[in-house]
Scaffold this motif. Structure first.
Motif: not given
Length: 330
Positions: A168-191
């Protein structure tokens, strides 16, 4: 590594050398050399070639896309001639345009590979959230005039942590062999007026972070609920997701390697966020198959099959592939 470190001007370096590169991607088609448009790779290779007085081939930790910036892009090359550390750094910078600079250069082991030995890549997406359009930050932050709820965005983003199918977050033209990725962390902060999405993974799909940022902005505006990211992840359909966020807000801030390579540590960028005080390598990496494999630790066959799809054999590909989708083209 301190901010100010002496560059050796006596010992002449040959063999494999690693460099840390910063660039403003506004004027470039991205990292990768192309025939029809300016690229960071072409500019860097031309500058190194003038120092070496011969052609130099550079390989990077992950290609960035058009308009995307980097504050710690790691690359390596095999020096065709002997030059001092000071000559390599100062000479290269003297021949680079003002929007690209080499921070450091160090000798590394022959088995170092900027792409295939990377344990993780990290990005920061910077949003200037204020009613008036940006002026000084216009080239390195995305403007959003509507109020954003950063806490709501952060909560929604946690659904993405771990290994998933990111179709769902992959560009239409992406040619990676697999859409699977390991996301280690994600944060959203306001400064203050800055809303920062900070994300690290073993690798990224084409436009993956910019597509995540676009969806999170919809959550922050209140257009979507806090379970929106989980819903998109489950759909596995890019056509049902939000618009791709602009490239100007995206910064490649770190590429991590095993400690044995001895790469310099430095503050994470961009300098807009220097007040955070975080340096590379401060956050522990997860215990996952790719990290163990690239550190030379045992990985069972089943775990290798479940890994995130990045080629685990650095001898399998000696040069960067011409595919428009690579690990860091996020």
């Amino acid at each position: 590594m301190p901010l100010f470190e002496h560059l050796d001007d006596t010992s002449r370096l040959t063999g494999r050398l690693a460099i840390g590169v910063e660039y403003d991607g506004s004027a470039y088609c991205g990292w990768q050399r192309l025939k029809h448009a300016p690229s960071v790779q072409a500019s860097l290779e031309a500058a190194l070639g003038k120092v070496a007085a011969t052609s130099v081939r550079v390989l990077c930790s992950g290609r960035t896309d058009t308009g995307v910036h980097a504050t710690r892009q790691i690359a390596h090359f095999d020096a065709p001639v002997a030059r001092t550390q000071k000559a390599w750094v100062f000479g290269t910078n003297a021949n680079l345009p003002r929007d690209i600079a080499v921070h450091w250069l160090v000798p590394v082991a022959d088995d170092f590979h900027a792409r295939f030995k990377a344990l993780a890549r990290r990005y920061r997406y910077v949003i200037l959230n204020q009613p008036s359009r940006p002026v000084l930050e216009r080239a390195n932050a995305t403007w959003c005039r509507e109020p954003l709820d950063a806490e709501r965005m952060h909560i929604a983003a946690q659904a993405l942590v771990g290994e998933h199918d990111f179709s769902s977050f992959r560009a239409a033209g992406c040619q990676s062999r697999t859409p699977r990725r390991h996301l280690h962390f994600i944060t959203v902060n306001r400064y203050g007026p800055l809303v920062v999405i900070d994300v690290q993974a073993n690798a990224f799909l084409h436009h993956m972070i910019r597509n995540i940022a676009g969806a999170l902005v919809a959550v922050g505006k209140g257009e979507q609920g806090p379970d929106y990211m989980a819903q998109l992840l489950a759909l596995r359909d890019r056509a049902l997701a939000n618009v791709t966020a602009p490239g100007c807000g995206l910064h490649f801030v770190d590429s991590l390697y095993d400690e044995r390579f001895g790469l310099p540590r430095e503050p994470l960028g961009p300098n807009l966020l220097a007040f955070l005080g975080e340096w590379t390598g401060e956050r522990p990496l997860p215990d996952c198959p790719m990290v163990r494999y690239r550190r030379g630790q045992p990985v069972v066959e089943q775990e290798q099959e479940q890994d995130s799809g990045e080629d685990m054999n650095p001898s399998a590909v000696q040069h960067e592939l011409p595919s428009p989708c690579q690990e860091a083209r996020a």
